[in-house]
Design a protein around this motif. Structure first.
Motif, PDB file in Angstrom:
ATOM      1  N   MET A  26       0.835  -1.197   0.000  1.00  0.00           N
ATOM      2  CA  MET A  26       0.000   0.000   0.000  1.00  0.00           C
ATOM      3  C   MET A  26       0.880   1.261   0.000  1.00  0.00           C
ATOM      4  O   MET A  26       1.925   1.280   0.644  1.00  0.00           O
ATOM      5  N   ARG A  27       0.462   2.290  -0.706  1.00  0.00           N
ATOM      6  CA  ARG A  27       1.263   3.501  -0.772  1.00  0.00           C
ATOM      7  C   ARG A  27       0.998   4.334   0.482  1.00  0.00           C
ATOM      8  O   ARG A  27      -0.156   4.597   0.831  1.00  0.00           O
ATOM      9  N   ILE A  28       2.073   4.713   1.142  1.00  0.00           N
ATOM     10  CA  ILE A  28       1.923   5.540   2.334  1.00  0.00           C
ATOM     11  C   ILE A  28       2.132   6.995   1.917  1.00  0.00           C
ATOM     12  O   ILE A  28       3.114   7.306   1.246  1.00  0.00           O
ATOM     13  N   HIS A  29       1.213   7.869   2.272  1.00  0.00           N
ATOM     14  CA  HIS A  29       1.357   9.276   1.891  1.00  0.00           C
ATOM     15  C   HIS A  29       0.943  10.177   3.045  1.00  0.00           C
ATOM     16  O   HIS A  29       0.312   9.720   4.016  1.00  0.00           O
ATOM     17  N   ALA A  30       1.259  11.455   2.910  1.00  0.00           N
ATOM     18  CA  ALA A  30       1.092  12.395   4.023  1.00  0.00           C
ATOM     19  C   ALA A  30      -0.365  12.602   4.415  1.00  0.00           C
ATOM     20  O   ALA A  30      -0.654  12.981   5.551  1.00  0.00           O
ATOM     21  N   ASP A  31      -1.291  12.349   3.482  1.00  0.00           N
ATOM     22  CA  ASP A  31      -2.699  12.584   3.803  1.00  0.00           C
ATOM     23  C   ASP A  31      -3.389  11.364   4.402  1.00  0.00           C
ATOM     24  O   ASP A  31      -4.589  11.387   4.693  1.00  0.00           O
ATOM     25  N   MET A  32      -2.622  10.330   4.587  1.00  0.00           N
ATOM     26  CA  MET A  32      -3.174   9.112   5.186  1.00  0.00           C
ATOM     27  C   MET A  32      -3.375   9.366   6.678  1.00  0.00           C
ATOM     28  O   MET A  32      -2.614  10.114   7.299  1.00  0.00           O
ATOM     29  N   LYS A  33      -4.390   8.722   7.243  1.00  0.00           N
ATOM     30  CA  LYS A  33      -4.606   8.899   8.686  1.00  0.00           C
ATOM     31  C   LYS A  33      -3.501   8.169   9.459  1.00  0.00           C
ATOM     32  O   LYS A  33      -3.148   7.037   9.133  1.00  0.00           O
ATOM     33  N   MET A  34      -3.013   8.847  10.501  1.00  0.00           N
ATOM     34  CA  MET A  34      -1.922   8.274  11.285  1.00  0.00           C
ATOM     35  C   MET A  34      -2.339   6.924  11.886  1.00  0.00           C
ATOM     36  O   MET A  34      -1.562   5.968  11.892  1.00  0.00           O
ATOM     37  N   ALA A  35      -3.583   6.841  12.380  1.00  0.00           N
ATOM     38  CA  ALA A  35      -4.037   5.593  13.002  1.00  0.00           C
ATOM     39  C   ALA A  35      -4.080   4.458  11.970  1.00  0.00           C
ATOM     40  O   ALA A  35      -3.740   3.314  12.285  1.00  0.00           O
ATOM     41  N   ASP A  36      -4.457   4.789  10.726  1.00  0.00           N
ATOM     42  CA  ASP A  36      -4.478   3.762   9.674  1.00  0.00           C
ATOM     43  C   ASP A  36      -3.070   3.257   9.380  1.00  0.00           C
ATOM     44  O   ASP A  36      -2.875   2.077   9.112  1.00  0.00           O
ATOM     45  N   LEU A  37      -2.123   4.190   9.405  1.00  0.00           N
ATOM     46  CA  LEU A  37      -0.729   3.808   9.162  1.00  0.00           C
ATOM     47  C   LEU A  37      -0.263   2.782  10.198  1.00  0.00           C
ATOM     48  O   LEU A  37       0.340   1.769   9.865  1.00  0.00           O
ATOM     49  N   VAL A  38      -0.592   3.052  11.458  1.00  0.00           N
ATOM     50  CA  VAL A  38      -0.176   2.142  12.532  1.00  0.00           C
ATOM     51  C   VAL A  38      -0.838   0.772  12.357  1.00  0.00           C
ATOM     52  O   VAL A  38      -0.206  -0.264  12.521  1.00  0.00           O
ATOM     53  N   VAL A  63       8.944   5.455   7.641  1.00  0.00           N
ATOM     54  CA  VAL A  63       7.832   4.503   7.721  1.00  0.00           C
ATOM     55  C   VAL A  63       7.659   3.720   6.410  1.00  0.00           C
ATOM     56  O   VAL A  63       7.275   2.552   6.429  1.00  0.00           O
ATOM     57  N   GLN A  64       8.001   4.355   5.290  1.00  0.00           N
ATOM     58  CA  GLN A  64       7.923   3.618   4.018  1.00  0.00           C
ATOM     59  C   GLN A  64       8.958   2.488   4.014  1.00  0.00           C
ATOM     60  O   GLN A  64       8.694   1.389   3.538  1.00  0.00           O
ATOM     61  N   TRP A  65      10.110   2.786   4.570  1.00  0.00           N
ATOM     62  CA  TRP A  65      11.150   1.758   4.653  1.00  0.00           C
ATOM     63  C   TRP A  65      10.711   0.632   5.589  1.00  0.00           C
ATOM     64  O   TRP A  65      10.885  -0.553   5.300  1.00  0.00           O
ATOM     65  N   PHE A  66      10.100   0.994   6.721  1.00  0.00           N
ATOM     66  CA  PHE A  66       9.622  -0.030   7.649  1.00  0.00           C
ATOM     67  C   PHE A  66       8.596  -0.925   6.963  1.00  0.00           C
ATOM     68  O   PHE A  66       8.438  -2.084   7.284  1.00  0.00           O
ATOM     69  N   ASN A  67       7.879  -0.344   6.017  1.00  0.00           N
ATOM     70  CA  ASN A  67       6.819  -1.079   5.359  1.00  0.00           C
ATOM     71  C   ASN A  67       7.315  -1.874   4.151  1.00  0.00           C
ATOM     72  O   ASN A  67       6.659  -2.797   3.717  1.00  0.00           O
TER      73      ASN A  67
END
Lengths: 191, 245
Positions: free
Chosen positions: B1-13, B55-59
């Motif tokens: 999934m593409r991680i971007h700045a407008d993504m919700k922080m909780a969704d990222l986690v 975080v992209q690297w972690f993913n």
């Protein structure tokens, strides 16, 4: 397990090569670098059995001082950013190679690495290796061990490599713990 | 999934719990509600590009953003590494030490074996602490000073006076491998010790050691492939600048 260092700047090529490498069950750890920066530092502690490096990265570090850091028996595969002429050396991978061609070249290299190892397949330490381990655990240097056992330092180093591979323990203090646990030396022997 | 700045922080986690390490090390408090990554970063004055690169690297572990990280401001990396050190010293390492201490009380541990592990690990803690103190007291301030001098926040003369002979190569001379002994300990426990019956405890110890070892590998990667090349680049720029003056 064969450990691989992949130094390639293109994301797409890296992905493709990792995909092919992962098809071989004998491939263990794969370390990835996206440029020549830090290659020397990585080689200080990571000893690859196979280095796959893009020719542009080799060209970007003309002094190639990292080459001397490669383990003696490390194999090299070069990624060439053009097509290859007929009869090109087998250690060259072209970015235009088909998957079959790439898999074949990599497979041959992995087999060669495996053949080298087969001579010493067992995971048990030989009596000789136990003797070397005993000396290492007592804190002796390679030079001292060589003098004590009337062998060359080179032989000591090669024994130590095999010990580390078989036990999966690198540090001297880790080897000492192993030696005590297995009665190779006594706790009282170490100061 | 593409991680971007407008993504919700909780969704990222939720997407990958491992990114919590990045969140913690950049000292971002939880309680994200519906805020996006860029909202949260702005609120806490965090460089959003740096956050995203990590975080992209972690993913996607196979895609280390070396170039972008080298191009970025060194102060963010130093800050991240500093908080990582704190996490190791104040939390992860003492926890593992306690767990090994507990092994000593198990009735079916072979003679001396727990004591040996404990001594091995305590020797490691001493080396580890020394290594980290050297970075915190010498290397990090040096890199920050390099950055400050280049950006004009410190004048060249002050910098030269303070670092007459120090270069990043001095740091490399005694830069030792931090994860080697952690993986040695893992091998000894996993492969070379008769298994004790309190398996739950033992398994947990192994999991924690493995986590620390993997985390240290990331740490080494950031130091060797970003921090050091970045410092070399800044040294070169500074030398060129003084040659032109």
């Amino acid at each position: 397990m064969v450990s691989v260092l992949l130094a390639e700047q293109s994301y797409l090529l890296r992905k493709g090569l990792i995909h092919i490498l992962r098809q071989f069950p004998e491939v263990g750890e794969i370390e990835i670098l996206g440029s020549q920066l830090g290659i020397g530092e990585v080689l200080q502690h990571f000893e690859p059995d196979l280095l796959i490096v893009n020719s542009a990265i080799t060209a970007a570090s003309p002094d190639k001082n990292w080459e001397s850091l490669l383990p003696e028996d490390c194999r090299l595969l070069h990624i060439i950013n053009t097509g290859l002429p007929q009869g090109a050396p087998e250690n060259q991978l072209s970015i235009y190679d088909s998957k079959v061609a790439l898999t074949e070249k990599i497979s041959k290299t992995l087999k060669a690495i495996g053949a080298n190892r087969d001579q010493d397949e067992s995971e048990e330490l030989t009596p000789r290796e136990k003797l070397i381990l005993q000396h290492v655990a007592l804190g002796k240097t390679n030079k001292e061990i060589a003098a004590d056992l009337f062998i060359s330092t080179h032989t000591v180093i090669s024994h130590r490599k095999n010990i580390t591979r078989k036990l999966d323990i690198k540090s001297v203090s880790g080897l000492t713990v192993y030696a005590i646990l297995n009665g190779i030396i006594n706790m009282e022997d170490i100061s | 999934m593409r991680i971007h700045a407008d993504m919700k922080m909780a969704d990222l986690v939720h997407l990958n719990f491992e990114v919590l390490a990045v969140v913690q090390r950049l000292q971002i408090p939880f309680g994200f509600k519906d805020k996006t990554i860029s909202d949260v970063c702005r609120e806490h004055s965090i460089n959003v590009d740096f956050f995203l690169q990590l975080v992209q690297w972690f993913n996607e572990r196979e895609n280390f953003p070396q170039e972008q990280l080298i191009q970025g401001d060194a102060q963010w990396l130093v800050r991240y590494l500093h908080h990582t050190h704190q996490c190791y010293l104040n939390y992860q390492i003492p926890r593992i030490e306690k767990e090994i201490e507990f092994l000593e009380q198990l009735p079916d541990m072979p003679d001396h074996s727990a004591r040996l592990m404990l001594e091995f690990f305590r020797e490691y803690i001493r080396e580890f602490t020394e290594h980290i103190e050297d970075e915190e007291n010498t290397t990090f301030p040096y890199i920050l000073a390099l950055g400050n001098t280049l950006s004009g926040n410190m004048d060249l003369e002050t910098f030269r006076k303070r670092y007459k002979t120090y270069t990043i190569d001095k740091y490399l001379e005694h830069h030792s491998d931090l994860e080697e002994k952690v993986f040695d300990l893992q091998s000894i426990l996993l492969r070379h010790l008769p298994p004790p019956s309190s398996n739950c405890h033992f398994t947990n110890l192994l999991l924690e050691i493995n986590r620390l070892g993997n985390d240290l590998k990331d740490h080494t990667l950031l130091e060797e492939n970003v921090l050091i090349p970045k410092a070399r680049q800044m040294e070169l720029e500074l030398n060129q600048r003084s040659a032109n003056q």
